[in-house]
Design a protein around this motif. Structure first.
Motif, PDB file in Angstrom:
ATOM      1  N   GLY A  28       0.776  -1.230   0.000  1.00  0.00           N
ATOM      2  CA  GLY A  28       0.000   0.000   0.000  1.00  0.00           C
ATOM      3  C   GLY A  28       0.809   1.282   0.000  1.00  0.00           C
ATOM      4  N   TYR A  29       2.145   1.172  -0.115  1.00  0.00           N
ATOM      5  CA  TYR A  29       2.968   2.384  -0.093  1.00  0.00           C
ATOM      6  C   TYR A  29       2.734   3.266  -1.317  1.00  0.00           C
ATOM      7  N   ALA A  30       2.612   2.641  -2.491  1.00  0.00           N
ATOM      8  CA  ALA A  30       2.408   3.432  -3.711  1.00  0.00           C
ATOM      9  C   ALA A  30       1.102   4.224  -3.624  1.00  0.00           C
ATOM     10  N   THR A  31       0.050   3.584  -3.146  1.00  0.00           N
ATOM     11  CA  THR A  31      -1.231   4.270  -2.987  1.00  0.00           C
ATOM     12  C   THR A  31      -1.110   5.420  -2.000  1.00  0.00           C
ATOM     13  N   GLU A  32      -0.482   5.157  -0.882  1.00  0.00           N
ATOM     14  CA  GLU A  32      -0.311   6.170   0.167  1.00  0.00           C
ATOM     15  C   GLU A  32       0.472   7.375  -0.342  1.00  0.00           C
ATOM     16  N   VAL A  33       1.568   7.109  -1.032  1.00  0.00           N
ATOM     17  CA  VAL A  33       2.430   8.183  -1.520  1.00  0.00           C
ATOM     18  C   VAL A  33       1.765   8.964  -2.646  1.00  0.00           C
ATOM     19  N   CYS A  34       1.160   8.255  -3.586  1.00  0.00           N
ATOM     20  CA  CYS A  34       0.548   8.931  -4.732  1.00  0.00           C
ATOM     21  C   CYS A  34      -0.653   9.770  -4.320  1.00  0.00           C
ATOM     22  N   LYS A  35      -1.428   9.296  -3.371  1.00  0.00           N
ATOM     23  CA  LYS A  35      -2.548  10.110  -2.869  1.00  0.00           C
ATOM     24  C   LYS A  35      -2.033  11.423  -2.293  1.00  0.00           C
ATOM     25  N   ALA A  36      -0.924  11.355  -1.562  1.00  0.00           N
ATOM     26  CA  ALA A  36      -0.353  12.561  -0.962  1.00  0.00           C
ATOM     27  C   ALA A  36       0.171  13.507  -2.038  1.00  0.00           C
ATOM     28  N   ILE A  37       0.770  12.962  -3.085  1.00  0.00           N
ATOM     29  CA  ILE A  37       1.283  13.803  -4.170  1.00  0.00           C
ATOM     30  C   ILE A  37       0.134  14.487  -4.902  1.00  0.00           C
ATOM     31  N   ILE A  38      -0.955  13.769  -5.115  1.00  0.00           N
ATOM     32  CA  ILE A  38      -2.123  14.363  -5.776  1.00  0.00           C
ATOM     33  C   ILE A  38      -2.652  15.536  -4.954  1.00  0.00           C
ATOM     34  N   GLU A  39      -2.750  15.356  -3.640  1.00  0.00           N
ATOM     35  CA  GLU A  39      -3.237  16.439  -2.785  1.00  0.00           C
ATOM     36  C   GLU A  39      -2.273  17.616  -2.818  1.00  0.00           C
ATOM     37  N   TYR A  40      -0.993  17.316  -2.856  1.00  0.00           N
ATOM     38  CA  TYR A  40      -0.008  18.401  -2.964  1.00  0.00           C
ATOM     39  C   TYR A  40      -0.203  19.153  -4.277  1.00  0.00           C
ATOM     40  N   ALA A  41      -0.362  18.426  -5.374  1.00  0.00           N
ATOM     41  CA  ALA A  41      -0.526  19.058  -6.685  1.00  0.00           C
ATOM     42  C   ALA A  41      -1.790  19.907  -6.745  1.00  0.00           C
ATOM     43  N   LYS A  42      -2.825  19.505  -6.031  1.00  0.00           N
ATOM     44  CA  LYS A  42      -4.060  20.287  -5.993  1.00  0.00           C
ATOM     45  C   LYS A  42      -3.845  21.624  -5.301  1.00  0.00           C
ATOM     46  N   GLY A  43      -3.015  21.613  -4.249  1.00  0.00           N
ATOM     47  CA  GLY A  43      -2.831  22.829  -3.463  1.00  0.00           C
ATOM     48  C   GLY A  43      -1.681  23.702  -3.908  1.00  0.00           C
ATOM     49  N   ALA A  44      -0.731  23.122  -4.645  1.00  0.00           N
ATOM     50  CA  ALA A  44       0.441  23.881  -5.068  1.00  0.00           C
ATOM     51  C   ALA A  44       0.115  24.762  -6.273  1.00  0.00           C
ATOM     52  N   ASP A  45       0.852  25.820  -6.401  1.00  0.00           N
ATOM     53  CA  ASP A  45       0.653  26.748  -7.517  1.00  0.00           C
ATOM     54  C   ASP A  45       1.528  26.290  -8.687  1.00  0.00           C
ATOM     55  N   THR A  46       1.140  25.196  -9.327  1.00  0.00           N
ATOM     56  CA  THR A  46       1.935  24.657 -10.431  1.00  0.00           C
ATOM     57  C   THR A  46       1.565  25.262 -11.770  1.00  0.00           C
ATOM     58  N   GLY A  47       0.351  25.807 -11.864  1.00  0.00           N
ATOM     59  CA  GLY A  47      -0.109  26.344 -13.134  1.00  0.00           C
ATOM     60  C   GLY A  47      -0.762  25.304 -14.032  1.00  0.00           C
ATOM     61  N   TYR A  48      -0.901  24.077 -13.544  1.00  0.00           N
ATOM     62  CA  TYR A  48      -1.516  23.009 -14.336  1.00  0.00           C
ATOM     63  C   TYR A  48      -2.853  22.599 -13.730  1.00  0.00           C
ATOM     64  N   ASP A  49      -3.793  22.215 -14.605  1.00  0.00           N
ATOM     65  CA  ASP A  49      -5.096  21.771 -14.107  1.00  0.00           C
ATOM     66  C   ASP A  49      -5.282  20.260 -14.205  1.00  0.00           C
ATOM     67  N   ARG A  50      -4.311  19.554 -14.811  1.00  0.00           N
ATOM     68  CA  ARG A  50      -4.370  18.099 -14.921  1.00  0.00           C
ATOM     69  C   ARG A  50      -3.036  17.480 -14.554  1.00  0.00           C
ATOM     70  N   LEU A  51      -3.118  16.263 -14.064  1.00  0.00           N
ATOM     71  CA  LEU A  51      -1.940  15.482 -13.720  1.00  0.00           C
ATOM     72  C   LEU A  51      -1.933  14.238 -14.598  1.00  0.00           C
ATOM     73  N   TYR A  52      -0.780  13.920 -15.181  1.00  0.00           N
ATOM     74  CA  TYR A  52      -0.688  12.803 -16.128  1.00  0.00           C
ATOM     75  C   TYR A  52       0.257  11.716 -15.630  1.00  0.00           C
ATOM     76  N   CYS A  53      -0.001  10.502 -16.080  1.00  0.00           N
ATOM     77  CA  CYS A  53       0.908   9.372 -15.881  1.00  0.00           C
ATOM     78  C   CYS A  53       0.980   8.578 -17.182  1.00  0.00           C
ATOM     79  N   PHE A  54       2.151   8.057 -17.478  1.00  0.00           N
ATOM     80  CA  PHE A  54       2.361   7.236 -18.670  1.00  0.00           C
ATOM     81  C   PHE A  54       2.776   5.844 -18.218  1.00  0.00           C
ATOM     82  N   VAL A  55       2.041   4.829 -18.669  1.00  0.00           N
ATOM     83  CA  VAL A  55       2.252   3.469 -18.190  1.00  0.00           C
ATOM     84  C   VAL A  55       2.355   2.510 -19.373  1.00  0.00           C
ATOM     85  N   GLN A  56       3.307   1.600 -19.314  1.00  0.00           N
ATOM     86  CA  GLN A  56       3.390   0.582 -20.351  1.00  0.00           C
ATOM     87  C   GLN A  56       2.188  -0.356 -20.222  1.00  0.00           C
ATOM     88  N   PRO A  57       1.596  -0.758 -21.334  1.00  0.00           N
ATOM     89  CA  PRO A  57       0.348  -1.540 -21.300  1.00  0.00           C
ATOM     90  C   PRO A  57       0.416  -2.802 -20.454  1.00  0.00           C
TER      91      PRO A  57
END
Length: 292
Positions: free
Chosen positions: A226-255
Motif C-alpha cells: 500500500g505504499y504506492a497508494t499512500e504516496v501517490c494520494k499525498a502527491i495528488i493532494e499536494y498538486a491540488k494545493g500547489a501553484d503549479t499552473g496546471y489543471d491536470r496530472l498525467y501518468c504514462f504506463v506501459q500496457p
C-alpha cells in the motif's frame, strides 16, 4: 549551522513612516519556532554580527536597499529583498528572493529560503508511514541501491553511469527544485529514514505542450503493502494545493504494467488512450486537479 535569527534595518521596512502590521506580526510569530528577530540599529551588517557575536550562517536578513544587501556580499547569509514602495531605484538583485509584502510570509517560508541558501533539502510531504523530501548529491549511493532492486527497472529507465548521474542530479537540484519548488523526491520511512522509493512531479513536453507528470517507484521489498497508494494520494493532494499552473496530472504506463494501471484506476485517473513515447507504446492516464 542552524536558522536562529532574522535581522533587519527597521527604517527599510517602514512604509509611510511605520512598519506594517503584517511585518510586526511575522516577527512576533516566528518566536514560537525559536527564531529571534533583532533590528540592526546602527552600523553595517558585519559590525552587527561582531557586536552581537552572531554567526552569519545562522541568519536571514530582510533588506530593502542594495546597500544593505551589499554588506552581506560573500557572507553565508540568507536574504529576502523587500520591494518597499517608499524606496525607489533599488534593484535588490543580490537577494535570494523578492517579496512585495508579508501577508503570506510565515516561518516556513523563511525556513525554506534559509534552506535554499545553504543547500538543505526541503521536507515536502508527510504520509502515515513515509515522508518525501528533495534529494541531494549525498543520496546517490542509496538511490543506486534502490534501482538495483528486483524488477525496478522493468518499467522505468535505469540511472546513468555515476559521473553522468551526478552531473544530472546537480543540474536537477539547481534548475528543477529551485525554479519550480517541486520535482521528483525521495520517499523515506518515517521511523527508520530508510530510502524506500522515489516519487513526485515533473514538467514534461507532450504533443507540443507542457504537462505535469506524476512518477513513482517503490522499493521491491516494500511493494504490495500500500505504499504506492499512500504516496501517490499525498502527491495528488499536494498538486491540488500547489501553484503549479496546471489543471491536470498525467501518468504514462506501459500496457503490460498491470499493477500501475490498477493503482491509477484506484486513484480515479482516466485512460486517454495510447501514444508512443521514447520508442515505447504507453497508455496515458490523466487526473483533473481543478474541479469544474
Amino acid at each position: 549551522m542552524k536558522f536562529q535569527y532574522v535581522i533587519y534595518k527597521q527604517t527599510e521596512l517602514e512604509v509611510n513612516g511605520r512598519m506594517a502590521d503584517e511585518i510586526c506580526q511575522l516577527l512576533v510569530r516566528i518566536r514560537r519556532y525559536g527564531i529571534n528577530s533583532i533590528p540592526i540599529e546602527t552600523g553595517s551588517v558585519s559590525e552587527f554580527f561582531t557586536k552581537h557575536q552572531i554567526a552569519p550562517e545562522d541568519t536571514l536578513l530582510i533588506a530593502a536597499t542594495d546597500q544593505t544587501l551589499e554588506e552581506i556580499c560573500g557572507q553565508p547569509v540568507a536574504s529576502i529583498g523587500f520591494d518597499n514602495p517608499d524606496l525607489i531605484n533599488e534593484g535588490l538583485y543580490q537577494a535570494d528572493i523578492l517579496v512585495e509584502g508579508f501577508a503570506e510570509v510565515d516561518y516556513y517560508f523563511l525556513e525554506r529560503i534559509y534552506q535554499r541558501k545553504h543547500q538543505i533539502p526541503w521536507h515536502m510531504i508527510d504520509t502515515k508511514r513515509c515522508y518525501l523530501r528533495e534529494m541531494t548529491e549525498e543520496d546517490l549511493p542509496d538511490l543506486y541501491k534502490l534501482y538495483e532492486g528486483e524488477g525496478i527497472t522493468k518499467y522505468v529507465e535505469p540511472l546513468y553511469e555515476w559521473e553522468e548521474e551526478l552531473a544530472y542530479t546537480k543540474a536537477y537540484i539547481k534548475n528543477m527544485y529551485r525554479y519550480y519548488g517541486y520535482g521528483m523526491w525521495l520517499v523515506k520511512d518515517r521511523d527508520t529514514h530508510e530510502l524506500i522509493g522515489r516519487a513526485g512531479l515533473n514538467n514534461l513536453e507532450f504533443e507540443g505542450k507542457w504537462i505535469l507528470e506524476m512518477g513513482y517507484i517503490i522499493a521491491a521489498d516494500r511493494q504490495r503493502m500500500g505504499y504506492a497508494t499512500e504516496v501517490c494520494k499525498a502527491i495528488i493532494e499536494y498538486a491540488k494545493g500547489a501553484d503549479t499552473g496546471y489543471d491536470r496530472l498525467y501518468c504514462f504506463v506501459q500496457p503490460e504494467n498491470e499493477a500501475s494501471k490498477a493503482l491509477l484506476k484506484h486513484l480515479q485517473f482516466v485512460s486517454e488512450g495510447y501514444v508512443w513515447r521514447d520508442g515505447k507504446e504507453m497508455e496515458v492516464y490523466s487526473y483533473l486537479l481543478i474541479s469544474k
